[in-house]
Structures are given as C-alpha cells and as structure tokens.
Scaffold this active site. Structure first.
Site, PDB file in Angstrom:
ATOM      1  N   THR A 372      30.501  39.962  46.544  1.00 42.82           N
ATOM      2  CA  THR A 372      30.168  38.542  46.379  1.00 42.82           C
ATOM      3  C   THR A 372      29.858  38.187  44.926  1.00 42.82           C
ATOM      4  O   THR A 372      30.204  37.098  44.461  1.00 42.82           O
ATOM      5  CB  THR A 372      28.962  38.154  47.248  1.00 42.82           C
ATOM      6  OG1 THR A 372      27.806  38.884  46.819  1.00 42.82           O
ATOM      7  CG2 THR A 372      29.220  38.435  48.718  1.00 42.82           C
ATOM      8  N   ASP A 373      29.187  39.076  44.206  1.00 42.06           N
ATOM      9  CA  ASP A 373      28.831  38.807  42.812  1.00 42.06           C
ATOM     10  C   ASP A 373      30.091  38.628  41.971  1.00 42.06           C
ATOM     11  O   ASP A 373      30.238  37.654  41.224  1.00 42.06           O
ATOM     12  CB  ASP A 373      27.991  39.963  42.274  1.00 42.06           C
ATOM     13  CG  ASP A 373      27.244  39.607  41.000  1.00 42.06           C
ATOM     14  OD1 ASP A 373      27.178  38.417  40.656  1.00 42.06           O
ATOM     15  OD2 ASP A 373      26.706  40.521  40.356  1.00 42.06           O
ATOM     16  N   ASP A 374      31.007  39.585  42.103  1.00 37.77           N
ATOM     17  CA  ASP A 374      32.265  39.510  41.370  1.00 37.77           C
ATOM     18  C   ASP A 374      33.042  38.252  41.748  1.00 37.77           C
ATOM     19  O   ASP A 374      33.645  37.589  40.896  1.00 37.77           O
ATOM     20  CB  ASP A 374      33.123  40.742  41.671  1.00 37.77           C
ATOM     21  CG  ASP A 374      32.430  42.043  41.308  1.00 37.77           C
ATOM     22  OD1 ASP A 374      31.188  42.086  41.356  1.00 37.77           O
ATOM     23  OD2 ASP A 374      33.120  43.017  40.978  1.00 37.77           O
TER      24      ASP A 374
END
Length: 655
Positions: A372-374
């Site tokens: 999710t961060d990427d």
C-alpha cells in the site's frame, strides 16, 4: 523593556541573515547535479538501490553455504570479507548491525555472528586479537543467552544451542481445513513473517542439526549447559513421513516466487533451502524435482541479492526496485525533469510491477504481495501521466480504498492483521519470537500519510468519508509530543514528514492545533546545524531519544517537507525551513556533491532490526529542495479550499 527590544532586534537579524544565506543558485545546482546522478544510475528502465541489513547476514551465509554445498560456486570471497569485518569492528570489540552514527558500540546478535564466522576461519593473528575483544564484549552483554530468538534458532541448527530449550511451533497452525481455519497462521501474521515461520517450524519440529564444520561457541555462554548442548533429532520413517509435516511442506512450496525466492526475502529463502536439505536427506524419494529446482533458483536469487553490483556484502534483504523507481521517478518529475524522458521508466514499472486491479509490489518476487505504501506514492507518479494510465489509476485507487483498516489507517500488505488476535500475540511473546520480528501488520501513520498524498493528486479531499477516517486515525494516534511512531522509517521525524504533506494534499486545514503541535515538535527537535536526525534507539527508549540524533539528509528532508507546507505561517517556521535547506546544501558539499545518509534511516522491525535504504538519499532531498526553491520563488501552490476535522469547509486561507 530594553532587553525585550534587544532580543527582538537580534531575532530579526538572525531570521534575515539565514534567509539571505540560502543561495537559490546553489539550490538549483544541487538539484541539477542530483538529477544527473540519477540519470546515470538508470539500469534497464529501473532505479535499483537494494536495501540492506548489514554484514552479519553475510557471516551467517558462510555457514549456510556449507550446508547447501555452494562454497565452490558462490561469489563469496572469504579473504575480502574477513578484512572488511576486521576494519569495521568497534574499538570495544563489537559490530553494528547497520551503520548508526549516533552509537559508538554495536549490537549483540551481529557481534555473535561475526565472531562465529571469524573463529570458524581463524587463520591469522589479527583475527585472534579481534576475537578476544569481541568475546569480552559479548559476555559483558549477557552472552548467547541474551541473543534474540531468531539467533538461537540459527545456532541450534548448527549444534550451538539446544532445540529443546526453544519453544515448539505446532504444525496444526499451518492447516486450513475444518476447525483449523481459525488458527491458520498465514491469515493472522504479517506477510513478512509467514515465509520465515514455515522454515523455522520445520527445523524446530525435526530438531535439525547440520553436520558441517563450524566453530564451537561455548565460551560465549554465561552458564553453559552442564551436560553440553543436547542433540536429539526427531525420529522419522523414510517411507512414511508425518502427514502434518507434508502439509507444512506443501505450504512452503506455495511460497516459491518467479525468481526463486521463498516469500521474496533472502533470509526466508535460505532457511527454506536448509529445510529442504534436511528433508531430502530423510525422504529422498519425495519432491525430488521440486527441491532440485528450488536449489537452482534459490541460489540465483540469493547470490543476486548478496553480491549485487551496488551493495555487495551488505546483506541485502530483497529486491525493492519498484519502490526505488517510484521514489526517484517522483523526485525527478517533481523537480522538473522531462516527462517524456521519464515515461518509459514509469511505463515499464506499471507494466511489470502493478498487479491488475491491485497495487504495486515492492520489487521482484513481491508480485503476490502488493504494497500500500508503494502504491500510494505510485499514484503521485501516475498523476503526471493521467491519460496514459486512465485504466490503471481508478483500479489502483479502488484497491487502496479496499485496503483501509477499520481504525482508518493503513497496513503495509494485509488488511485486518492488527494486534487484536490476543491468543497469537500472547503465544508469540511467550515463544520469544516477538523479540526477533514484528509479528503483525498494523496501521501506521507514515503509510497513511503517503496514501493521502497520492489520493490528493486526484482530487480527493478531506471531506471524503474514507479520508475523514484517515484523518481521525492520525489524530487518535498522535502522541503527547505532537508526533507519531513511524513504522517504516526512523522515526518520529519521519512520521511528521509523511503526515503533514498528506494532510496538505487533501486540503486539510493545517492551522488546527493538533497539526500545529506536530510542527512545534519539529521546531523543538531541529539540530544546531539546521538538520534533523534521529537515533534508532527512539524505538526502544522514546522518552529519551524521540527526535534526537545526528542530522542525516533523508531525515532533514522529511522534516523540511512538513515545514514547507506551513512555510508562510510565521517567521520561526520560515527560519527553521531555511536552516534545513542550508544543511542539505552544506552536507551535499561535504559529501563531494552527493546525498548520502551516514546513519540508518529505515526500519525493518522496530526496536529489533533495521534496514538502510540508499534510494532515500537519492530522492527525498531532491523533492524537498525543489519544493523549497518553488516556495522561495512564489511558485508553490497552497490550497485555499480547506476542510476541518469534520469535513466542513473552512472559511479562511490556510496560510
């Protein structure tokens, strides 16, 4: 009154003198040089700076090579590596896990493994002197008994610790049928835990001890067992292996990825291949082709990571090329580089890394586990090419919204794997496994901030219901200092640098007191040199170490990114931002016109294990300096259409 006037005059002088000292020509020069460096480092349409764990994992690899019979073909050079260890040993005899300029001593597990390696190949007087110092330091720290459980598991596999003194991992947690679906551990623990846990469970179940020549470590014990280390491998039937063991083996094989890893990590892959070595010796008629193929592919994967062209002998954990490419593409695009020149890089990344109707993986072999961060920051990159990715963008946004936890925040890989499974939380704590790794994948403020930044680029604002929940999560988890504990970067400085820009992108009113508290936190933590820095000990002792440490370029960039969003609020903030920008320029010159972090700025497992991310220094300073330059030239856009915590319009300009 006279003293007050003098103080005001001095203060105004300081503000004006520092403002004037930030030479925008030098800012542009640093930006241009860094852009040129980044262009020179493109390989096959990707930017690739492997994250690494430190030399201790290469010391471990020496023993794993013996087990896997790879010593004759590995790129490992014992002479070179030995000299490297001798040069990096601290004066007190210890070794650090990864570089940390705030500490003048090392880490116990790293020192034990490096000691063990040197003792096993001891062939000159310099090594003996290093061993003497290390031995004294290890014993002073509590000896082998004080090491992490993961270390003890690895020592047990070579007869240096008794398996029976380690908690048993029941094999029923790897079953999915019937009542066992409630204890199926893959659905409970974090993505990064499972591929390690399967291999460790196998080795513990079999009580495997590999018969390879290694040095004895009894001198590192405080209380060595009176009867020695108990070696008691489990009895087995060659033709009829336990059914539970076969279920575990099937689970392990499901973890194999296209490049040959098991779970995408070097450590889990090596533990798995060692498990296969033991299984093959006991049941040679089973899984013959699968195991042989696993050896071949696994060798390529590990050697590719451990001896890559950029970070050889650093103990690279995995391939994170899509994350690196996202960060540097973002930095290059934001700092004004030609969109069309960068497009093939972004196009390749979206084609190879973005999973259909999901997010993007961290790098090669993470296709099964979108991050999710990427993905949040990938949205920022794709916002420069909205027409080219008009199909992928809405699918990616929909997936991100589907990944939001019930508390409003975001995990890294899996929704719903917070620490609310009290039974397993208790079990992992009792087993000591929680002292070696983070077991769950809870929401974290840094990821949530990055996702808000990505969504904001597509018009999502603070009045959107799911973004309101993100903001409520950030407010609820803010600590008494005005910051948050970051999950993936060190630490409280990083969190503010992710949260505040995220709030700004969704047009949240940054005048609200809780946001001001986070800005005040930064103002109070800025170093005398103008930079920001934070020691990894802020995870272990936050009261003492939060926001404290020698300045680094990445942590300074994180702090600066937050300050820039409120740059025009008052002179104190302007002054702090100017000082941070000047620090970046000064450090750039000190490091021969490059950006480089002299301390660990990445978090693997908070308080336990840290990662260095070289790509951060190639990207975050570029973004921060570019925004600083735009603000100084009056070109940075501050939103006027703001929303408060209830999603209601604010009838005033933010700054």
């Amino acid at each position: 009154m006279k003293k007050i006037l003098i103080g005001l005059i001095i203060g105004l002088f300081l503000f004006s003198s520092v403002n004037a000292s930030v030479n925008l020509t030098e800012v542009q020069n640093a930006i241009s040089i860094q852009q040129g460096i980044n262009w020179a480092e493109v390989h096959n349409n990707t930017w690739y700076y492997p994250p690494y764990l430190g030399e201790m994992f290469i010391s471990e690899y020496y023993f794993e090579l013996l087990v896997l019979n790879w010593t004759h073909k590995s790129a490992f050079n014992a002479t070179y590596f030995t000299e490297r260890l001798l040069q990096t040993q601290f004066e007190d005899g210890s070794w650090e896990q990864v570089r940390e300029q705030n500490l003048e001593t090392g880490q116990l597990d790293a020192t034990v493994f490096n000691y063990w390696y040197l003792k096993s190949i001891n062939n000159n007087p310099k090594i003996e002197a290093a061993l003497q110092k290390a031995r004294k330091w290890i014993v002073a720290q509590g000896g082998i008994e004080a090491t992490q459980t993961m270390t003890k598991f690895k020592l047990a596999a070579f007869g240096q610790y008794s398996w029976e003194d380690l908690w048993y991992v029941p094999l029923f947690i790897f079953k999915q049928n019937g009542i066992f679906k409630y204890t199926y551990v893959k659905d409970i623990v974090a993505q990064w835990v499972y591929p390690h846990l399967t291999a460790l469970a196998y080795l513990r179940y079999q009580r495997t001890v590999f018969n390879v020549p290694v040095a004895d470590l009894r001198e590192l014990w405080i209380n060595y067992p009176k009867n020695g280390i108990k070696i008691s491998p489990r009895e087995y039937s060659t033709l009829n292996p336990d059914s539970d063991l076969l279920i575990l083996m099937d689970e392990i094989f499901k973890l194999k990825q296209p490049l040959g890893s098991f779970g995408a990590y070097t450590i889990s892959t090596l533990l798995t291949l060692m498990s296969f070595k033991d299984f093959q010796s006991k049941h040679p008629h089973l899984y013959q082709n699968e195991i042989q193929k696993a050896y071949e592919d696994g060798y390529y994967f590990v050697e590719f990571n451990y001896f890559n062209f950029r970070e050889a002998y650093h103990g690279s954990l995995d391939d994170g090329r899509w994350w690196d490419t996202i960060l540097i593409s973002w930095a290059m695009l934001e700092s004004g580089q030609d969109k069309e020149r960068i497009f093939p890089i972004v196009q390749n990344m979206v084609k190879e890394g973005l999973q259909p109707k999901k997010g993007i993986g961290y790098g090669y072999d993470f296709e099964y586990a979108p991050d999710t961060d990427d993905t949040g920051l990938l949205l920022v990159v794709m916002s420069y090419y909205k027409e080219a990715f008009q199909k992928q963008i809405p699918e990616t946004i929909e997936w991100l919204f589907s990944m939001q936890n019930d508390d409003g925040g975001y995990p890294a890989f899996d929704k719903g794997k917070n620490e609310d499974n009290l039974l397993f939380k208790f079990a992992f704590n009792m087993a000591g496994i929680a002292n070696s790794a983070e077991i769950f994948d809870p929401s974290c403020p840094d990821i949530t901030g990055h996702i808000m930044e990505g969504l904001g680029e597509f018009g999502y604002q603070a009045n959107h219901p799911q973004i309101q929940n993100m903001i409520k999560y950030q407010r609820k988890t803010q600590n008494k200092w005005g910051s948050w504990q970051a999950r993936w970067g060190v630490n409280y400085i990083m969190a503010v640098g992710a949260v505040v820009p995220g709030l700004a992108r969704v047009n949240y009113d940054l005048n609200e007191q809780w946001v001001q508290n986070s800005i005040n936190y930064l103002l109070n933590k800025q170093n005398k040199d103008g930079g920001f820095g934070e020691c990894v000990l802020s995870y272990n002792d936050p009261e003492k170490w939060n926001g404290i440490g020698k300045s680094t370029v990445t942590q300074t960039s994180w702090g600066l990114l937050a300050l820039l969003e409120v740059y025009n609020q008052n002179e104190q903030i302007k002054h702090a931002a100017d000082r941070a920008a000047q620090y970046l320029l000064d450090q750039f010159k000190r490091d021969d016109n490059t950006f480089y972090d002299h301390s660990t700025i990445g978090t693997g497992h908070r308080g336990l294990l840290y990662l260095q991310y070289p790509s951060y220094a190639q990207s975050f300073p570029l973004v921060a300096l570019n925004r600083y330059q735009k603000i100084s030239q009056g070109q940075y856009h501050f939103s006027k259409n703001l929303y408060n915590g209830n999603g209601e319009p604010v009838q005033k300009q933010n700054i």
